[in-house]
Scaffold this motif. Structure first.
Motif, PDB file in Angstrom:
ATOM      1  N   TYR A  63       0.851  -1.196   0.000  1.00  0.00           N
ATOM      2  CA  TYR A  63       0.000   0.000   0.000  1.00  0.00           C
ATOM      3  C   TYR A  63       0.883   1.240   0.000  1.00  0.00           C
ATOM      4  O   TYR A  63       1.646   1.472   0.939  1.00  0.00           O
ATOM      5  CB  TYR A  63      -0.901  -0.009   1.234  1.00  0.00           C
ATOM      6  CG  TYR A  63      -1.757   1.222   1.402  1.00  0.00           C
ATOM      7  CD1 TYR A  63      -2.742   1.541   0.469  1.00  0.00           C
ATOM      8  CD2 TYR A  63      -1.590   2.065   2.499  1.00  0.00           C
ATOM      9  CE1 TYR A  63      -3.537   2.664   0.628  1.00  0.00           C
ATOM     10  CE2 TYR A  63      -2.385   3.188   2.664  1.00  0.00           C
ATOM     11  CZ  TYR A  63      -3.353   3.486   1.725  1.00  0.00           C
ATOM     12  OH  TYR A  63      -4.131   4.602   1.875  1.00  0.00           O
ATOM     13  N   LEU A  96      -5.738   2.823   6.893  1.00  0.00           N
ATOM     14  CA  LEU A  96      -5.408   3.524   5.662  1.00  0.00           C
ATOM     15  C   LEU A  96      -4.927   4.932   5.979  1.00  0.00           C
ATOM     16  O   LEU A  96      -5.336   5.533   6.975  1.00  0.00           O
ATOM     17  CB  LEU A  96      -6.625   3.600   4.738  1.00  0.00           C
ATOM     18  CG  LEU A  96      -6.787   2.450   3.740  1.00  0.00           C
ATOM     19  CD1 LEU A  96      -7.123   1.160   4.462  1.00  0.00           C
ATOM     20  CD2 LEU A  96      -7.864   2.772   2.721  1.00  0.00           C
ATOM     21  N   PHE A 119      -4.168  -1.234  -3.756  1.00  0.00           N
ATOM     22  CA  PHE A 119      -3.106  -2.110  -3.267  1.00  0.00           C
ATOM     23  C   PHE A 119      -2.536  -2.929  -4.420  1.00  0.00           C
ATOM     24  O   PHE A 119      -3.281  -3.370  -5.304  1.00  0.00           O
ATOM     25  CB  PHE A 119      -3.637  -3.093  -2.210  1.00  0.00           C
ATOM     26  CG  PHE A 119      -4.166  -2.456  -0.964  1.00  0.00           C
ATOM     27  CD1 PHE A 119      -3.385  -2.354   0.169  1.00  0.00           C
ATOM     28  CD2 PHE A 119      -5.465  -1.959  -0.926  1.00  0.00           C
ATOM     29  CE1 PHE A 119      -3.883  -1.775   1.330  1.00  0.00           C
ATOM     30  CE2 PHE A 119      -5.971  -1.379   0.224  1.00  0.00           C
ATOM     31  CZ  PHE A 119      -5.178  -1.288   1.347  1.00  0.00           C
TER      32      PHE A 119
END
Length: 235
Positions: free
Chosen positions: A28, A44, A61
């Protein structure tokens, strides 16, 4: 005699397989999710505005050793896996209704993966940002009070003759400011009163002894950040 020495470096990569990880991997924003993040959850980066449109991608991702998504658990977000590019995206599947999420601003999502080896699941958490996009609304646009004359000083008219309040659906807002026009200022003081959920009450008090022989009208304004809403009050 020439002696040649050969030094051979062997590099080993060890991968830890947790009970709920298999051989899956997620990347990520350049960050490879750690074993602890797989086990205990992953937040996140940044916050998601609560006025984002349905269908918009909120996170992307790159996947490793993932063949698909078997199921997911979320009220507002939907995972989309592209097997040809090994890319996982998260999109908004339902409008972020403040009545459903205002108790907590962290929205959980659990995703179950099919890995090349075994299966895996992970919790992800998204923080929601309350955007000030609701105007305060008065319970009615005109209030009419029939006051006996002469009327004494220092009386809370809204408490004695009927409440005046506005509602504001932005759950992080905690205060509404009230102001009164020049006509009303001659006779009354206005201020913020109690709060009941999303209702913000106003206090209207007589400044001095009032002895009017005709009706008067004046406006009151409720302000939350950049929103202003006015109403008229008849006396």
């Amino acid at each position: 005699m020439n002696i040649k020495v050969f030094v051979l470096w062997l590099g080993f990569v060890f991968r830890v397989y947790g009970d709920n990880i298999g051989d899956c991997g997620l990347v990520y924003n350049g960050h490879v999710l750690s074993l602890d993040e797989w086990k205990f959850g992953f937040f996140l980066q940044g916050k998601i505005p609560d006025n984002v449109e349905v269908g918009k991608t909120v996170a992307t991702f790159q996947t490793v050793n993932i063949s698909g998504v078997s199921k997911f658990e979320s009220q507002f977000f939907h995972p989309n896996f592209n097997s040809s590019t090994s890319v996982l995206t998260l999109s908004l599947s339902e409008a972020l209704d403040e009545s459903k999420y205002s108790i907590r601003s962290e929205m959980p999502l659990k995703i179950y993966f099919n890995c090349f080896r075994d299966t895996a699941n992970i919790y992800m958490y998204m923080e929601v940002e309350d955007v000030n996009d609701h105007k305060p609304e008065f319970s009615t646009q005109t209030y009419i009070y029939n006051l006996p004359m002469p009327f004494p000083r220092g009386i809370d008219i809204t408490s004695a003759f009927g409440d005046v309040f506005v509602t504001d659906d932005d759950f992080t807002n905690t205060k509404v400011d009230f102001s009164i026009d020049s006509i009303g200022k001659k006779y009354f003081n206005v201020s913020s009163g109690k709060t009941d959920g999303k209702k913000y009450f106003m206090i209207l008090k007589s400044k001095s002894r009032i002895d009017l022989h005709q009706n008067i009208s004046f406006s009151i304004t409720a302000t939350v950040s950049h929103f202003k809403v006015s109403l008229k009050t008849n006396k």
